[in-house]
Enzyme design. Structure first.
Site, PDB file in Angstrom:
ATOM      1  N   LYS A 283     -15.793 -38.378  -1.174  1.00 56.84           N
ATOM      2  CA  LYS A 283     -16.504 -37.180  -1.635  1.00 56.84           C
ATOM      3  C   LYS A 283     -17.114 -37.456  -2.999  1.00 56.84           C
ATOM      4  O   LYS A 283     -16.405 -37.800  -3.943  1.00 56.84           O
ATOM      5  CB  LYS A 283     -15.543 -35.986  -1.757  1.00 56.84           C
TER       6      LYS A 283
HETATM    7  O1  G3P Z   1     -13.559 -28.532  -1.029  1.00 60.07           O
HETATM    8  C1  G3P Z   1     -14.266 -27.621  -1.854  1.00 60.07           C
HETATM    9  C2  G3P Z   1     -13.669 -26.289  -1.805  1.00 60.07           C
HETATM   10  O2  G3P Z   1     -12.295 -26.474  -1.612  1.00 60.07           O
HETATM   11  C3  G3P Z   1     -13.843 -25.376  -2.977  1.00 60.07           C
HETATM   12  O3  G3P Z   1     -13.163 -24.243  -2.614  1.00 60.07           O
HETATM   13  O4  G3P Z   1     -11.730 -22.309  -2.903  1.00 60.07           O
HETATM   14  O5  G3P Z   1     -12.089 -23.895  -4.816  1.00 60.07           O
HETATM   15  O6  G3P Z   1     -13.938 -22.406  -4.020  1.00 60.07           O
HETATM   16  P1  G3P Z   1     -12.697 -23.156  -3.672  1.00 60.07           P
END
Ligand code: G3P
Length: 229
Positions: free
Chosen positions: A86
């Site tokens: 990533k």
């Molecule tokens: O993988 C990216 C994602 O997990 C971001 O999610 O919940 O931190 O907005 P969040």
């Protein structure tokens, strides 16, 4: 459509794998931070509970393209398998995408908050581009609309990349992207669980089973009836 678990808790991953058709796990530094354990060990533990062909996405934390390439090489030799590197869609991340792809590694471009970032990351060679749906919503941008727009743009240019939509807070956001046909989504176990849960299903099945119980008694199943013949 691929469905991935956006989480690093091995017990939660194991539980989700038991019930749902899952294609892999995505992680990021914050997700690993929440586990509060040595992150490399956590990644090995996740790899160990996943079927061998499942994807594992691990986010690079270096900040220059050269260091990102070195980090990606190290991750590949440490973890192997169906690894996705990533890369954040920072300026240096964009420089690193073609370099890492040229070494035969698969790249997921992450942290996408606009349609143009998604399109450019795919054009640079990323296999997946990950728009942050809920985070965009929080900034007053329609995250589902942006993810859908990226998906349509990738298809209209025939690019060999798919949207891997991420950052969900509810199953409705996921459902709309399923309707739009995006290539992949990743979400936490509770959001994934909500995709299959419906109280009307529970009520319907409970009523049918209650009727069968009235008919044959003692919570007997077909197997009981057959064994008792
Ligand atoms: O993988 C990216 C994602 O997990 C971001 O999610 O919940 O931190 O907005 P969040």
């Amino acid at each position: 459509m691929l469905i991935l678990i956006d989480h690093a808790n091995v017990d939660a991953i194991k539980e989700t794998l038991k019930y749902l058709p899952i294609d892999g796990v995505t992680t990021n530094p914050s997700i690993l931070y929440r586990e509060g354990k040595e992150p490399l060990e956590v990644l090995h533990n996740i790899r160990a509970v996943l079927p061998t062909t499942s994807q594992l996405h691990v986010q690079i934390v270096s900040e220059t393209a050269e260091a990102m390439v070195d980090e990606a090489r190290a991750l590949r030799s440490e973890l192997g398998g169906n690894l996705f590197v990533k890369l954040p869609v920072t300026r240096e991340g964009f420089r690193a995408i073609p370099l890492i792809v040229a070494e035969g590694m698969q790249v997921t471009a992450t942290g996408i908050h606009s349609s143009m970032q998604g399109f450019m990351a795919a054009k640079a060679g990323a296999r997946y581009v990950a728009p942050y749906v809920n985070r965009m919503d929080n900034y007053g941008i329609d995250g589902v609309r942006v993810a859908t727009e990226i998906h349509k743009t990738l298809r209209s240019y025939g690019l060999e990349a798919d949207v891997l939509a991420a950052s969900f807070k509810n199953s409705e956001q996921v459902l709309e992207l399923v309707r739009q046909g995006v290539g992949a989504i990743t979400a936490a176990p509770d959001v994934l669980e909500a995709l299959i849960k419906n109280p009307a299903t529970d009520a319907a099945i409970a009523e049918q089973n209650r009727h069968f119980d009235i008919l044959v008694g003692n919570k007997r199943s077909w197997k009981d009836l057959i064994d008792e013949k």
